[in-house]
Design an enzyme around this catalytic site. Structure first.
Site, mmCIF file in Angstrom:
data_model
loop_
_atom_site.group_PDB
_atom_site.id
_atom_site.type_symbol
_atom_site.label_atom_id
_atom_site.label_comp_id
_atom_site.label_asym_id
_atom_site.label_seq_id
_atom_site.Cartn_x
_atom_site.Cartn_y
_atom_site.Cartn_z
ATOM 1 N N LYS A 168 0.850 -1.068 -0.112
ATOM 2 C CA LYS A 168 0.087 0.040 -0.148
ATOM 3 C C LYS A 168 0.903 1.264 -0.132
ATOM 4 O O LYS A 168 1.916 1.222 0.609
ATOM 5 C CB LYS A 168 -0.764 0.164 1.223
ATOM 6 C CG LYS A 168 -1.813 -1.176 1.343
ATOM 7 C CD LYS A 168 -2.861 -1.374 0.435
ATOM 8 C CE LYS A 168 -3.622 -2.645 0.612
ATOM 9 N NZ LYS A 168 -4.913 -2.681 -0.367
ATOM 10 N N HIS A 287 -6.320 -13.429 -7.912
ATOM 11 C CA HIS A 287 -7.570 -12.258 -7.099
ATOM 12 C C HIS A 287 -8.795 -12.365 -7.778
ATOM 13 O O HIS A 287 -8.902 -12.735 -8.915
ATOM 14 C CB HIS A 287 -6.702 -10.999 -7.407
ATOM 15 C CG HIS A 287 -7.278 -9.988 -6.285
ATOM 16 N ND1 HIS A 287 -8.436 -9.443 -6.507
ATOM 17 C CD2 HIS A 287 -6.612 -9.565 -5.231
ATOM 18 C CE1 HIS A 287 -8.673 -8.686 -5.472
ATOM 19 N NE2 HIS A 287 -7.743 -8.452 -4.748
#
Length: 479
Positions: A168, A287
Protein backbone atom coordinates in the site's frame (compact mmCIF):
# COMPACT_ATOMS: atom_id res chain seq x y z
CA UNK A 1 -47.88 -29.33 -49.37
CA UNK A 2 -45.70 -31.52 -47.18
CA UNK A 3 -47.40 -33.14 -44.23
CA UNK A 4 -46.40 -31.69 -40.85
CA UNK A 5 -44.54 -34.12 -38.64
CA UNK A 6 -44.50 -31.88 -35.57
CA UNK A 7 -46.84 -29.48 -33.81
CA UNK A 8 -45.86 -25.92 -34.64
CA UNK A 9 -46.41 -23.03 -32.26
CA UNK A 10 -45.62 -22.19 -28.66
CA UNK A 11 -46.12 -24.63 -25.81
CA UNK A 12 -45.43 -24.53 -22.10
CA UNK A 13 -41.84 -25.30 -21.16
CA UNK A 14 -42.92 -27.68 -18.41
CA UNK A 15 -44.41 -30.07 -20.96
CA UNK A 16 -40.88 -30.81 -22.15
CA UNK A 17 -38.38 -29.71 -19.49
CA UNK A 18 -40.14 -30.45 -16.17
CA UNK A 19 -39.32 -34.09 -15.34
CA UNK A 20 -40.00 -34.72 -11.62
CA UNK A 21 -39.44 -38.48 -11.97
CA UNK A 22 -35.93 -38.11 -13.38
CA UNK A 23 -33.08 -39.63 -11.39
CA UNK A 24 -29.81 -37.77 -12.18
CA UNK A 25 -26.92 -39.78 -13.57
CA UNK A 26 -23.42 -39.76 -12.10
CA UNK A 27 -22.26 -38.13 -15.33
CA UNK A 28 -24.85 -35.33 -15.27
CA UNK A 29 -23.83 -31.81 -14.43
CA UNK A 30 -26.24 -30.65 -11.72
CA UNK A 31 -27.14 -27.06 -10.93
CA UNK A 32 -29.42 -25.42 -8.40
CA UNK A 33 -30.91 -22.00 -9.08
CA UNK A 34 -32.75 -19.70 -6.69
CA UNK A 35 -35.70 -18.36 -8.66
CA UNK A 36 -38.35 -15.72 -8.11
CA UNK A 37 -40.91 -16.16 -10.88
CA UNK A 38 -42.99 -13.40 -12.39
CA UNK A 39 -46.51 -13.06 -11.02
CA UNK A 40 -48.77 -15.71 -12.48
CA UNK A 41 -45.94 -18.01 -13.63
CA UNK A 42 -46.14 -21.42 -11.90
CA UNK A 43 -42.94 -22.59 -10.24
CA UNK A 44 -42.70 -25.69 -12.43
CA UNK A 45 -43.00 -23.52 -15.54
CA UNK A 46 -40.31 -21.09 -14.34
CA UNK A 47 -37.95 -23.94 -13.46
CA UNK A 48 -38.58 -25.60 -16.82
CA UNK A 49 -38.00 -22.29 -18.62
CA UNK A 50 -34.59 -21.97 -16.98
CA UNK A 51 -33.75 -25.57 -17.92
CA UNK A 52 -34.81 -24.94 -21.50
CA UNK A 53 -33.02 -21.65 -22.06
CA UNK A 54 -29.80 -22.95 -20.47
CA UNK A 55 -29.79 -26.06 -22.67
CA UNK A 56 -31.67 -26.85 -25.90
CA UNK A 57 -34.82 -24.74 -25.78
CA UNK A 58 -36.04 -21.65 -27.54
CA UNK A 59 -39.29 -19.70 -27.40
CA UNK A 60 -41.18 -21.73 -30.01
CA UNK A 61 -41.22 -25.24 -31.39
CA UNK A 62 -38.80 -25.67 -34.32
CA UNK A 63 -38.80 -28.45 -36.89
CA UNK A 64 -35.05 -29.02 -36.46
CA UNK A 65 -35.84 -30.57 -33.07
CA UNK A 66 -36.61 -33.64 -35.15
CA UNK A 67 -33.00 -33.83 -36.37
CA UNK A 68 -31.55 -34.62 -32.94
CA UNK A 69 -32.36 -36.62 -29.84
CA UNK A 70 -33.86 -33.73 -27.92
CA UNK A 71 -34.89 -35.97 -25.06
CA UNK A 72 -31.22 -36.84 -24.46
CA UNK A 73 -29.71 -33.37 -24.81
CA UNK A 74 -32.25 -31.28 -22.94
CA UNK A 75 -31.74 -29.93 -19.44
CA UNK A 76 -34.21 -31.40 -16.97
CA UNK A 77 -35.75 -29.52 -14.05
CA UNK A 78 -36.27 -32.45 -11.70
CA UNK A 79 -36.88 -30.99 -8.25
CA UNK A 80 -38.21 -27.89 -6.54
CA UNK A 81 -37.58 -26.91 -2.93
CA UNK A 82 -38.68 -23.90 -0.89
CA UNK A 83 -36.19 -21.26 0.22
CA UNK A 84 -36.41 -21.09 4.03
CA UNK A 85 -37.84 -17.80 5.20
CA UNK A 86 -38.84 -16.61 1.72
CA UNK A 87 -42.31 -17.29 0.36
CA UNK A 88 -41.51 -15.88 -3.08
CA UNK A 89 -38.28 -17.68 -3.95
CA UNK A 90 -37.67 -21.37 -4.57
CA UNK A 91 -34.79 -23.64 -5.50
CA UNK A 92 -34.89 -25.38 -8.88
CA UNK A 93 -32.61 -28.37 -9.41
CA UNK A 94 -31.63 -28.98 -13.03
CA UNK A 95 -29.66 -31.86 -14.57
CA UNK A 96 -27.67 -31.43 -17.78
CA UNK A 97 -26.13 -34.26 -19.82
CA UNK A 98 -22.36 -33.94 -19.84
CA UNK A 99 -22.26 -33.91 -23.65
CA UNK A 100 -23.74 -30.40 -23.66
CA UNK A 101 -20.37 -29.01 -22.59
CA UNK A 102 -16.96 -28.81 -24.23
CA UNK A 103 -14.38 -30.77 -22.27
CA UNK A 104 -12.19 -28.67 -19.99
CA UNK A 105 -14.04 -25.44 -20.76
CA UNK A 106 -15.37 -23.49 -17.80
CA UNK A 107 -16.16 -20.81 -20.37
CA UNK A 108 -18.60 -23.08 -22.18
CA UNK A 109 -20.30 -24.25 -18.97
CA UNK A 110 -20.91 -20.69 -17.80
CA UNK A 111 -22.05 -19.53 -21.22
CA UNK A 112 -24.86 -22.07 -21.00
CA UNK A 113 -25.79 -21.86 -17.33
CA UNK A 114 -25.54 -18.09 -16.81
CA UNK A 115 -25.96 -16.80 -20.35
CA UNK A 116 -29.21 -15.54 -21.89
CA UNK A 117 -31.28 -17.21 -19.21
CA UNK A 118 -30.43 -14.46 -16.72
CA UNK A 119 -32.32 -11.94 -18.84
CA UNK A 120 -35.38 -14.15 -19.17
CA UNK A 121 -38.68 -12.30 -18.67
CA UNK A 122 -40.38 -15.29 -17.05
CA UNK A 123 -38.29 -14.81 -13.92
CA UNK A 124 -37.94 -11.71 -11.76
CA UNK A 125 -34.62 -12.80 -10.33
CA UNK A 126 -32.28 -15.75 -10.77
CA UNK A 127 -29.22 -16.90 -8.87
CA UNK A 128 -26.96 -19.85 -9.57
CA UNK A 129 -26.40 -21.24 -6.08
CA UNK A 130 -24.30 -24.34 -6.74
CA UNK A 131 -23.03 -26.73 -9.41
CA UNK A 132 -22.11 -30.40 -9.13
CA UNK A 133 -19.37 -31.04 -11.68
CA UNK A 134 -19.32 -34.79 -12.39
CA UNK A 135 -15.95 -36.45 -11.89
CA UNK A 136 -15.90 -37.36 -15.57
CA UNK A 137 -15.90 -33.63 -16.37
CA UNK A 138 -13.46 -32.68 -13.60
CA UNK A 139 -10.90 -35.02 -15.18
CA UNK A 140 -11.00 -33.04 -18.43
CA UNK A 141 -9.86 -29.84 -16.68
CA UNK A 142 -6.27 -28.89 -15.87
CA UNK A 143 -6.97 -27.53 -12.40
CA UNK A 144 -4.35 -25.84 -10.19
CA UNK A 145 -0.91 -25.69 -11.81
CA UNK A 146 0.80 -26.96 -8.64
CA UNK A 147 -1.45 -27.33 -5.62
CA UNK A 148 -0.94 -26.89 -1.89
CA UNK A 149 1.50 -29.73 -1.23
CA UNK A 150 3.81 -28.89 -4.11
CA UNK A 151 3.84 -25.23 -3.06
CA UNK A 152 4.87 -26.17 0.47
CA UNK A 153 7.58 -28.44 -0.88
CA UNK A 154 8.98 -25.66 -3.05
CA UNK A 155 8.93 -23.15 -0.19
CA UNK A 156 10.06 -25.72 2.39
CA UNK A 157 7.46 -24.34 4.81
CA UNK A 158 5.20 -26.63 6.79
CA UNK A 159 3.00 -26.72 9.87
CA UNK A 160 1.63 -23.18 9.78
CA UNK A 161 -0.32 -20.79 7.57
CA UNK A 162 1.70 -18.57 5.25
CA UNK A 163 1.89 -14.82 5.75
CA UNK A 164 1.56 -12.15 3.11
CA UNK A 165 1.06 -8.43 2.62
CA UNK A 166 -0.48 -6.32 -0.12
CA UNK A 167 1.73 -3.30 -0.73
CA UNK A 168 0.00 0.00 0.00
CA UNK A 169 -0.82 2.55 -1.20
CA UNK A 170 -2.08 0.37 -3.99
CA UNK A 171 -1.50 3.09 -6.59
CA UNK A 172 1.01 5.90 -6.91
CA UNK A 173 4.34 4.52 -5.66
CA UNK A 174 7.42 4.56 -7.85
CA UNK A 175 8.94 1.18 -8.70
CA UNK A 176 11.95 1.80 -6.45
CA UNK A 177 9.89 2.78 -3.41
CA UNK A 178 7.58 -0.13 -4.10
CA UNK A 179 10.52 -2.52 -4.08
CA UNK A 180 11.77 -0.99 -0.84
CA UNK A 181 8.44 -1.72 0.85
CA UNK A 182 8.58 -5.30 -0.43
CA UNK A 183 12.06 -5.82 1.00
CA UNK A 184 11.14 -4.45 4.43
CA UNK A 185 8.07 -6.68 4.71
CA UNK A 186 9.88 -9.83 3.63
CA UNK A 187 12.88 -9.11 5.83
CA UNK A 188 10.53 -8.61 8.77
CA UNK A 189 9.17 -12.15 8.56
CA UNK A 190 6.51 -12.44 5.85
CA UNK A 191 6.55 -15.21 3.27
CA UNK A 192 5.00 -13.20 0.46
CA UNK A 193 4.19 -9.70 -0.62
CA UNK A 194 1.67 -8.86 -3.30
CA UNK A 195 0.65 -6.49 -6.05
CA UNK A 196 -2.84 -5.15 -5.54
CA UNK A 197 -5.42 -6.16 -8.11
CA UNK A 198 -5.37 -2.87 -10.03
CA UNK A 199 -1.59 -2.58 -10.30
CA UNK A 200 -0.79 -3.40 -13.92
CA UNK A 201 1.41 -0.99 -15.89
CA UNK A 202 0.46 2.62 -15.17
CA UNK A 203 2.43 5.79 -15.98
CA UNK A 204 3.72 6.12 -12.41
CA UNK A 205 5.13 2.56 -12.42
CA UNK A 206 5.59 0.51 -15.57
CA UNK A 207 5.44 -3.23 -15.11
CA UNK A 208 9.05 -3.95 -16.17
CA UNK A 209 10.46 -1.54 -13.59
CA UNK A 210 8.23 -2.94 -10.86
CA UNK A 211 9.22 -6.51 -11.65
CA UNK A 212 12.93 -5.64 -11.56
CA UNK A 213 12.89 -3.73 -8.28
CA UNK A 214 10.58 -6.23 -6.61
CA UNK A 215 12.66 -9.26 -7.54
CA UNK A 216 15.81 -7.51 -6.36
CA UNK A 217 14.04 -7.10 -3.01
CA UNK A 218 12.87 -10.72 -2.96
CA UNK A 219 16.34 -12.09 -3.65
CA UNK A 220 17.92 -9.82 -1.04
CA UNK A 221 15.40 -10.79 1.65
CA UNK A 222 15.76 -14.47 0.80
CA UNK A 223 19.53 -14.25 1.13
CA UNK A 224 19.42 -12.40 4.43
CA UNK A 225 16.76 -14.49 6.17
CA UNK A 226 17.55 -17.93 4.77
CA UNK A 227 13.83 -18.37 4.02
CA UNK A 228 12.30 -18.69 0.58
CA UNK A 229 10.33 -15.57 -0.25
CA UNK A 230 8.09 -14.43 -3.06
CA UNK A 231 6.00 -11.59 -4.44
CA UNK A 232 2.81 -11.96 -6.45
CA UNK A 233 3.72 -10.14 -9.66
CA UNK A 234 0.45 -9.21 -11.36
CA UNK A 235 0.71 -10.18 -15.02
CA UNK A 236 -2.90 -9.24 -15.85
CA UNK A 237 -2.75 -7.28 -19.09
CA UNK A 238 -4.89 -5.82 -21.90
CA UNK A 239 -4.23 -8.81 -24.18
CA UNK A 240 -3.24 -12.46 -23.70
CA UNK A 241 -0.07 -11.84 -25.68
CA UNK A 242 0.99 -9.11 -23.27
CA UNK A 243 0.07 -11.28 -20.30
CA UNK A 244 2.39 -14.06 -21.46
CA UNK A 245 5.14 -11.53 -22.16
CA UNK A 246 4.98 -10.35 -18.56
CA UNK A 247 4.88 -13.91 -17.26
CA UNK A 248 8.00 -14.80 -19.25
CA UNK A 249 9.83 -11.76 -17.90
CA UNK A 250 8.88 -12.69 -14.34
CA UNK A 251 10.27 -16.17 -14.95
CA UNK A 252 13.53 -14.74 -16.31
CA UNK A 253 13.97 -12.77 -13.06
CA UNK A 254 13.58 -15.90 -10.93
CA UNK A 255 10.08 -15.16 -9.63
CA UNK A 256 8.47 -18.18 -7.93
CA UNK A 257 4.91 -16.88 -8.27
CA UNK A 258 2.81 -14.60 -10.46
CA UNK A 259 -0.70 -13.22 -10.09
CA UNK A 260 -3.84 -12.91 -12.20
CA UNK A 261 -7.22 -11.15 -11.85
CA UNK A 262 -9.29 -14.07 -13.10
CA UNK A 263 -12.73 -12.50 -13.36
CA UNK A 264 -11.84 -9.20 -15.01
CA UNK A 265 -9.41 -10.95 -17.38
CA UNK A 266 -11.74 -13.88 -18.06
CA UNK A 267 -11.64 -17.65 -17.80
CA UNK A 268 -10.05 -18.17 -21.20
CA UNK A 269 -7.05 -16.06 -20.22
CA UNK A 270 -6.92 -17.68 -16.78
CA UNK A 271 -6.95 -21.25 -18.06
CA UNK A 272 -4.23 -20.42 -20.56
CA UNK A 273 -2.08 -18.81 -17.88
CA UNK A 274 -2.60 -21.76 -15.53
CA UNK A 275 -1.40 -24.10 -18.27
CA UNK A 276 1.66 -21.89 -18.80
CA UNK A 277 2.43 -21.94 -15.07
CA UNK A 278 2.16 -25.72 -14.96
CA UNK A 279 4.60 -26.04 -17.85
CA UNK A 280 7.03 -23.49 -16.41
CA UNK A 281 7.07 -24.42 -12.73
CA UNK A 282 5.42 -21.18 -11.58
CA UNK A 283 2.92 -20.74 -8.76
CA UNK A 284 -0.25 -18.83 -9.65
CA UNK A 285 -2.00 -16.48 -7.23
CA UNK A 286 -5.58 -15.58 -8.15
CA UNK A 287 -7.33 -12.37 -7.16
CA UNK A 288 -11.14 -12.29 -7.27
CA UNK A 289 -11.63 -8.61 -8.19
CA UNK A 290 -15.19 -8.04 -9.46
CA UNK A 291 -16.63 -11.07 -7.65
CA UNK A 292 -19.03 -9.05 -5.49
CA UNK A 293 -20.69 -7.64 -8.61
CA UNK A 294 -21.70 -11.22 -9.38
CA UNK A 295 -22.18 -12.84 -5.99
CA UNK A 296 -23.18 -10.33 -3.30
CA UNK A 297 -26.85 -9.92 -4.21
CA UNK A 298 -28.56 -12.86 -2.46
CA UNK A 299 -31.34 -12.99 -5.08
CA UNK A 300 -29.61 -12.52 -8.43
CA UNK A 301 -26.23 -13.52 -9.83
CA UNK A 302 -23.77 -16.32 -9.11
CA UNK A 303 -22.85 -17.51 -5.63
CA UNK A 304 -19.15 -17.34 -4.79
CA UNK A 305 -19.04 -21.09 -4.14
CA UNK A 306 -19.75 -21.54 -7.86
CA UNK A 307 -16.95 -19.15 -8.81
CA UNK A 308 -14.68 -21.06 -6.42
CA UNK A 309 -15.41 -24.36 -8.14
CA UNK A 310 -14.92 -22.82 -11.57
CA UNK A 311 -11.56 -21.36 -10.55
CA UNK A 312 -10.35 -24.70 -9.22
CA UNK A 313 -11.18 -26.26 -12.58
CA UNK A 314 -9.70 -23.38 -14.60
CA UNK A 315 -6.52 -23.29 -12.53
CA UNK A 316 -4.96 -21.33 -9.69
CA UNK A 317 -2.82 -22.15 -6.66
CA UNK A 318 -4.16 -19.36 -4.42
CA UNK A 319 -7.59 -17.73 -4.36
CA UNK A 320 -8.86 -14.87 -2.21
CA UNK A 321 -11.57 -16.39 -0.05
CA UNK A 322 -12.65 -13.67 2.36
CA UNK A 323 -11.71 -13.53 6.02
CA UNK A 324 -15.00 -13.71 7.98
CA UNK A 325 -13.46 -11.26 10.47
CA UNK A 326 -12.09 -8.49 8.22
CA UNK A 327 -13.56 -5.62 6.22
CA UNK A 328 -15.03 -7.67 3.37
CA UNK A 329 -18.31 -9.58 3.13
CA UNK A 330 -18.28 -13.20 4.29
CA UNK A 331 -20.65 -15.39 6.30
CA UNK A 332 -18.64 -17.74 8.54
CA UNK A 333 -20.30 -21.06 7.67
CA UNK A 334 -20.56 -20.19 3.98
CA UNK A 335 -16.88 -19.22 3.92
CA UNK A 336 -15.83 -22.49 5.55
CA UNK A 337 -17.96 -24.25 2.96
CA UNK A 338 -16.23 -22.76 -0.05
CA UNK A 339 -12.81 -23.08 1.60
CA UNK A 340 -13.51 -26.82 1.81
CA UNK A 341 -14.42 -26.77 -1.88
CA UNK A 342 -11.06 -25.16 -2.61
CA UNK A 343 -8.91 -27.58 -0.61
CA UNK A 344 -10.55 -30.96 -0.10
CA UNK A 345 -10.58 -33.93 -2.52
CA UNK A 346 -14.22 -34.70 -1.69
CA UNK A 347 -16.83 -32.40 -0.16
CA UNK A 348 -20.19 -33.87 0.89
CA UNK A 349 -23.51 -32.04 0.68
CA UNK A 350 -23.86 -29.74 3.68
CA UNK A 351 -26.81 -27.37 3.61
CA UNK A 352 -25.64 -25.74 6.86
CA UNK A 353 -22.71 -24.40 4.82
CA UNK A 354 -24.66 -23.78 1.63
CA UNK A 355 -23.34 -26.85 -0.20
CA UNK A 356 -26.16 -28.48 -2.18
CA UNK A 357 -24.29 -31.39 -3.76
CA UNK A 358 -21.51 -33.85 -3.09
CA UNK A 359 -18.45 -32.72 -5.04
CA UNK A 360 -15.74 -35.22 -5.97
CA UNK A 361 -12.50 -33.64 -7.19
CA UNK A 362 -10.69 -36.92 -7.76
CA UNK A 363 -6.93 -36.39 -7.74
CA UNK A 364 -7.13 -32.69 -8.66
CA UNK A 365 -4.85 -30.63 -6.36
CA UNK A 366 -6.35 -28.14 -3.95
CA UNK A 367 -6.26 -24.35 -3.98
CA UNK A 368 -4.87 -22.42 -1.01
CA UNK A 369 -7.40 -19.92 0.39
CA UNK A 370 -6.10 -16.40 0.95
CA UNK A 371 -7.64 -14.41 3.80
CA UNK A 372 -7.17 -10.75 3.00
CA UNK A 373 -8.95 -7.48 3.64
CA UNK A 374 -8.94 -5.39 6.80
CA UNK A 375 -7.17 -7.87 9.07
CA UNK A 376 -4.60 -7.16 11.80
CA UNK A 377 -2.90 -8.97 14.69
CA UNK A 378 -6.04 -9.10 16.82
CA UNK A 379 -7.65 -11.25 14.12
CA UNK A 380 -4.85 -13.84 14.14
CA UNK A 381 -6.45 -16.23 16.67
CA UNK A 382 -9.75 -16.32 14.77
CA UNK A 383 -8.01 -16.73 11.41
CA UNK A 384 -5.94 -19.62 12.76
CA UNK A 385 -9.06 -21.32 14.11
CA UNK A 386 -11.15 -20.78 10.98
CA UNK A 387 -8.64 -21.63 8.26
CA UNK A 388 -6.13 -24.02 9.81
CA UNK A 389 -2.67 -24.42 8.33
CA UNK A 390 -3.28 -24.55 4.58
CA UNK A 391 -4.05 -20.89 4.05
CA UNK A 392 -2.31 -17.58 3.52
CA UNK A 393 -3.13 -14.59 5.72
CA UNK A 394 -2.47 -11.26 4.03
CA UNK A 395 -2.09 -8.14 6.12
CA UNK A 396 -1.80 -4.97 4.03
CA UNK A 397 -2.62 -2.07 6.30
CA UNK A 398 -2.10 -4.50 9.18
CA UNK A 399 1.59 -4.61 8.24
CA UNK A 400 2.35 -1.28 6.58
CA UNK A 401 0.35 0.69 9.15
CA UNK A 402 2.59 -0.28 12.06
CA UNK A 403 3.90 2.87 13.81
CA UNK A 404 7.48 1.56 13.63
CA UNK A 405 7.41 0.75 9.94
CA UNK A 406 6.94 -2.15 7.56
CA UNK A 407 9.52 -4.55 9.00
CA UNK A 408 8.12 -4.10 12.49
CA UNK A 409 4.60 -4.72 11.20
CA UNK A 410 5.73 -7.91 9.49
CA UNK A 411 7.57 -9.03 12.62
CA UNK A 412 4.47 -8.44 14.76
CA UNK A 413 2.35 -10.58 12.44
CA UNK A 414 4.91 -13.39 12.40
CA UNK A 415 5.16 -13.45 16.20
CA UNK A 416 1.37 -13.40 16.54
CA UNK A 417 0.97 -16.24 14.06
CA UNK A 418 3.60 -18.46 15.65
CA UNK A 419 2.11 -17.83 19.10
CA UNK A 420 -1.33 -18.89 17.89
CA UNK A 421 -0.01 -21.99 16.12
CA UNK A 422 1.98 -23.03 19.19
CA UNK A 423 -1.05 -22.53 21.44
CA UNK A 424 -3.23 -24.55 19.08
CA UNK A 425 -0.68 -27.36 18.99
CA UNK A 426 -0.75 -27.40 22.78
CA UNK A 427 -4.50 -27.98 22.68
CA UNK A 428 -5.58 -24.51 23.75
CA UNK A 429 -8.83 -23.07 22.31
CA UNK A 430 -7.12 -20.39 20.26
CA UNK A 431 -10.14 -18.33 19.34
CA UNK A 432 -11.52 -18.18 22.87
CA UNK A 433 -8.14 -17.51 24.50
CA UNK A 434 -6.83 -15.27 21.72
CA UNK A 435 -6.37 -12.15 23.84
CA UNK A 436 -4.40 -14.06 26.47
CA UNK A 437 -2.25 -15.79 23.85
CA UNK A 438 -1.34 -12.54 22.11
CA UNK A 439 -0.70 -10.72 25.39
CA UNK A 440 1.71 -13.45 26.47
CA UNK A 441 3.56 -13.27 23.16
CA UNK A 442 3.74 -9.47 23.30
CA UNK A 443 5.77 -9.65 26.51
CA UNK A 444 8.70 -10.77 24.35
CA UNK A 445 7.91 -8.70 21.25
CA UNK A 446 7.65 -4.92 21.49
CA UNK A 447 6.60 -4.87 17.82
CA UNK A 448 3.56 -7.02 18.60
CA UNK A 449 2.75 -5.00 21.70
CA UNK A 450 2.65 -1.77 19.69
CA UNK A 451 0.56 -3.40 16.95
CA UNK A 452 -1.97 -4.61 19.51
CA UNK A 453 -2.19 -1.14 21.01
CA UNK A 454 -2.57 0.50 17.59
CA UNK A 455 -5.47 -1.66 16.37
CA UNK A 456 -7.20 -2.62 19.61
CA UNK A 457 -10.35 -0.65 18.77
CA UNK A 458 -10.56 -1.54 15.07
CA UNK A 459 -13.49 -3.80 14.22
CA UNK A 460 -15.65 -4.36 11.15
CA UNK A 461 -18.94 -5.41 12.72
CA UNK A 462 -21.39 -4.94 9.86
CA UNK A 463 -24.23 -7.31 9.12
CA UNK A 464 -23.60 -9.78 6.30
CA UNK A 465 -25.64 -9.01 3.18
CA UNK A 466 -25.43 -12.46 1.57
CA UNK A 467 -26.47 -14.70 4.46
CA UNK A 468 -27.08 -18.41 4.18
CA UNK A 469 -30.73 -19.31 3.73
CA UNK A 470 -31.72 -20.79 7.07
CA UNK A 471 -34.64 -22.74 8.41
CA UNK A 472 -36.09 -26.20 7.86
CA UNK A 473 -35.37 -27.57 4.40
CA UNK A 474 -38.78 -28.97 3.43
CA UNK A 475 -38.94 -30.53 0.00
CA UNK A 476 -41.91 -29.62 -2.18
CA UNK A 477 -43.99 -32.55 -3.35
CA UNK A 478 -43.70 -32.58 -7.12
CA UNK A 479 -47.02 -32.02 -8.81
Amino acid sequence: MAEKSYQAGVKEYRKTYWTPDYVPLDTDLLAVFKIVAQAGVPREEAAAAVAAESSTGTWTTVWTDLLTDLDYYKGRAYRIEPVPGDDNAFYAFIAYPIDLFEEGSVVNVLTSLVGNVFGFKAVRSLRLEDIRFPLAYVKTCGGPPNGIQLERDRLNKYGRPLLGCTIKPKLGLSAKNYGRAVYECLRGGLDFTKDDENINSQPFMRWQHRFEFVMEAVHKATSETGERKGHYLNVTAPTPEEMYKRAEFAKSLGAPIIMHDFLTAGFTANTGLANWCRENGMLLHIHRAMHAVLDRNPMHGIHFRVLTKCLRLSGGDHLHSGTVVGKLEGDREATIGWVDLMREPFVPENRARGIFFDQDWGAMPGVMPVASGGIHVWHMPALTAIFGDDACFQFGGGTLGHPWGNAAGAHANRVALEACVEARNQGRPVEREGREILTEAAQHSPELKIAMETWKEIKFEFDVVDKLDTGPMLRVVNA
